[in-house]
Scaffold this motif. Sequence first.
Motif, PDB file in Angstrom:
ATOM      1  N   ASN A  81       0.831  -1.210   0.000  1.00  0.00           N
ATOM      2  CA  ASN A  81       0.000   0.000   0.000  1.00  0.00           C
ATOM      3  C   ASN A  81       0.861   1.252   0.000  1.00  0.00           C
ATOM      4  O   ASN A  81       0.556   2.241  -0.679  1.00  0.00           O
ATOM      5  CB  ASN A  81      -0.918   0.007   1.228  1.00  0.00           C
ATOM      6  CG  ASN A  81      -2.000  -1.045   1.141  1.00  0.00           C
ATOM      7  OD1 ASN A  81      -2.335  -1.526   0.067  1.00  0.00           O
ATOM      8  ND2 ASN A  81      -2.552  -1.420   2.281  1.00  0.00           N
ATOM      9  N   THR A  82       1.944   1.229   0.788  1.00  0.00           N
ATOM     10  CA  THR A  82       2.851   2.377   0.808  1.00  0.00           C
ATOM     11  C   THR A  82       3.580   2.527  -0.525  1.00  0.00           C
ATOM     12  O   THR A  82       3.787   3.645  -1.003  1.00  0.00           O
ATOM     13  CB  THR A  82       3.864   2.228   1.958  1.00  0.00           C
ATOM     14  OG1 THR A  82       3.155   2.230   3.204  1.00  0.00           O
ATOM     15  CG2 THR A  82       4.857   3.379   1.970  1.00  0.00           C
ATOM     16  N   LEU A  90       1.184   4.186  -2.869  1.00  0.00           N
ATOM     17  CA  LEU A  90       1.079   5.604  -2.546  1.00  0.00           C
ATOM     18  C   LEU A  90       2.317   6.358  -3.002  1.00  0.00           C
ATOM     19  O   LEU A  90       2.232   7.385  -3.690  1.00  0.00           O
ATOM     20  CB  LEU A  90       0.883   5.763  -1.036  1.00  0.00           C
ATOM     21  CG  LEU A  90       0.620   7.168  -0.498  1.00  0.00           C
ATOM     22  CD1 LEU A  90      -0.710   7.697  -1.014  1.00  0.00           C
ATOM     23  CD2 LEU A  90       0.629   7.157   1.028  1.00  0.00           C
ATOM     24  N   PRO A 121      -3.956  11.731   0.075  1.00  0.00           N
ATOM     25  CA  PRO A 121      -2.624  11.295   0.514  1.00  0.00           C
ATOM     26  C   PRO A 121      -1.554  11.473  -0.561  1.00  0.00           C
ATOM     27  O   PRO A 121      -0.428  11.888  -0.266  1.00  0.00           O
ATOM     28  CB  PRO A 121      -2.820   9.820   0.865  1.00  0.00           C
ATOM     29  CG  PRO A 121      -4.259   9.690   1.179  1.00  0.00           C
ATOM     30  CD  PRO A 121      -4.968  10.658   0.277  1.00  0.00           C
ATOM     31  N   ALA A 139       5.565   9.603   4.013  1.00  0.00           N
ATOM     32  CA  ALA A 139       4.402   8.717   4.033  1.00  0.00           C
ATOM     33  C   ALA A 139       4.016   8.328   5.451  1.00  0.00           C
ATOM     34  O   ALA A 139       2.841   8.069   5.729  1.00  0.00           O
ATOM     35  CB  ALA A 139       4.686   7.459   3.211  1.00  0.00           C
ATOM     36  N   GLU A 181       0.229   8.936   6.198  1.00  0.00           N
ATOM     37  CA  GLU A 181      -0.616   7.765   6.419  1.00  0.00           C
ATOM     38  C   GLU A 181      -1.338   7.838   7.761  1.00  0.00           C
ATOM     39  O   GLU A 181      -2.485   7.396   7.879  1.00  0.00           O
ATOM     40  CB  GLU A 181       0.226   6.493   6.339  1.00  0.00           C
ATOM     41  CG  GLU A 181       0.678   6.163   4.927  1.00  0.00           C
ATOM     42  CD  GLU A 181       1.549   4.942   4.834  1.00  0.00           C
ATOM     43  OE1 GLU A 181       1.958   4.591   3.722  1.00  0.00           O
ATOM     44  OE2 GLU A 181       1.825   4.323   5.878  1.00  0.00           O
ATOM     45  N   TYR A 238      -4.319   5.790   6.537  1.00  0.00           N
ATOM     46  CA  TYR A 238      -4.014   4.968   5.362  1.00  0.00           C
ATOM     47  C   TYR A 238      -3.340   3.672   5.821  1.00  0.00           C
ATOM     48  O   TYR A 238      -2.434   3.693   6.653  1.00  0.00           O
ATOM     49  CB  TYR A 238      -3.095   5.743   4.417  1.00  0.00           C
ATOM     50  CG  TYR A 238      -2.828   5.057   3.109  1.00  0.00           C
ATOM     51  CD1 TYR A 238      -3.718   5.180   2.050  1.00  0.00           C
ATOM     52  CD2 TYR A 238      -1.687   4.286   2.932  1.00  0.00           C
ATOM     53  CE1 TYR A 238      -3.470   4.548   0.844  1.00  0.00           C
ATOM     54  CE2 TYR A 238      -1.435   3.646   1.732  1.00  0.00           C
ATOM     55  CZ  TYR A 238      -2.327   3.783   0.684  1.00  0.00           C
ATOM     56  OH  TYR A 238      -2.087   3.142  -0.503  1.00  0.00           O
ATOM     57  N   GLY A 279      -0.838   1.669   5.522  1.00  0.00           N
ATOM     58  CA  GLY A 279       0.511   1.434   5.027  1.00  0.00           C
ATOM     59  C   GLY A 279       1.493   1.265   6.164  1.00  0.00           C
ATOM     60  O   GLY A 279       1.121   1.130   7.329  1.00  0.00           O
ATOM     61  N   SER A 288       1.264   3.638   9.332  1.00  0.00           N
ATOM     62  CA  SER A 288       0.373   3.246  10.420  1.00  0.00           C
ATOM     63  C   SER A 288       0.980   2.112  11.250  1.00  0.00           C
ATOM     64  O   SER A 288       0.875   2.096  12.482  1.00  0.00           O
ATOM     65  CB  SER A 288      -0.980   2.800   9.852  1.00  0.00           C
ATOM     66  OG  SER A 288      -1.597   3.851   9.121  1.00  0.00           O
TER      67      SER A 288
END
Length: 298
Positions: free
Chosen positions: A84-85, A88, A170, A240, A244, A249, A251, A254
Amino acid sequence: MALLLGLLAMVFVAVDLLPGDAALATGERGAGAGEVARRRAELGLDRPVLERFWEWMTGLGRGDLGVSARGVPVLELVGGAFPNTLLLGGVALVLTGAGAVVLGGWAAVRAGGVVDRIVSGAATVVLALPEFVVAVVLVLVFALWTGWLPAVTIAGADGRPASWDMLVLPVLALTIPQIGWNVRIVRAALADEAREPHVEAAVLDGLSPHRVLLRHVLPGALPAIVTGLATSTGVLLGGAVAVEVVFNYPGIGSVLASAVADRDAPLIAGVTALAGAAITLVLLSADLVRDALSGGRR
């Protein structure tokens, strides 16, 4: 490699110096001293920090990132969030490159004019803005005031953002500051290349400014532009983390925030190791691309 090893060692030492530990942070509320001591022994916190770091490093050589303080394999936690990161950061990097080349080229064609001054000034302003400040402003404008875009990200059953519009804010929060940085690099690279004899000859031949830019200036400036974008990779991954958390978010940002709250050194080190590997790979790829572009000119 030595720098990454030193950084990973610092992660373990820094977490060890923080108030509290993983046994207290992840244990049951109101647990007695005996239960906390048992939990510390279970997590290995009763051993010296460097011994725990060395044990973690020996596992890293086998591709084992250890187990988190909550008993979940680190590779499982990071493996679910890291894509996910990467999504992004990858989208932000593509938009950064496209925006920087367009704006930097626009300013270069009108060197010394009003457009050049506006673009250069705006680039300096947005470059100074931290990602979390940009994120808060975007939430205020596009989520709270207008309601056009969601303020938080909701993960679907597969752990990915439930809809594409949850990526917009984001991505913009990461892209805007980096466009400022890269516009300056693009503008400077184009200005340097514009002083080359073959470019001056093209201008004397009466070619249009746009054709001179695209055919004669931009190809020679590409190695510097690619290097600038590669250096933005680390900043994008670092930014990020804050972005996040602001947008909830799913990723590594988090994951990292939760790991710090849990005083979870193996998980923090695992995130650091994967991020370092990704940045190293991007920088190596950028060096290969830059050498190929420079070799093409020779």
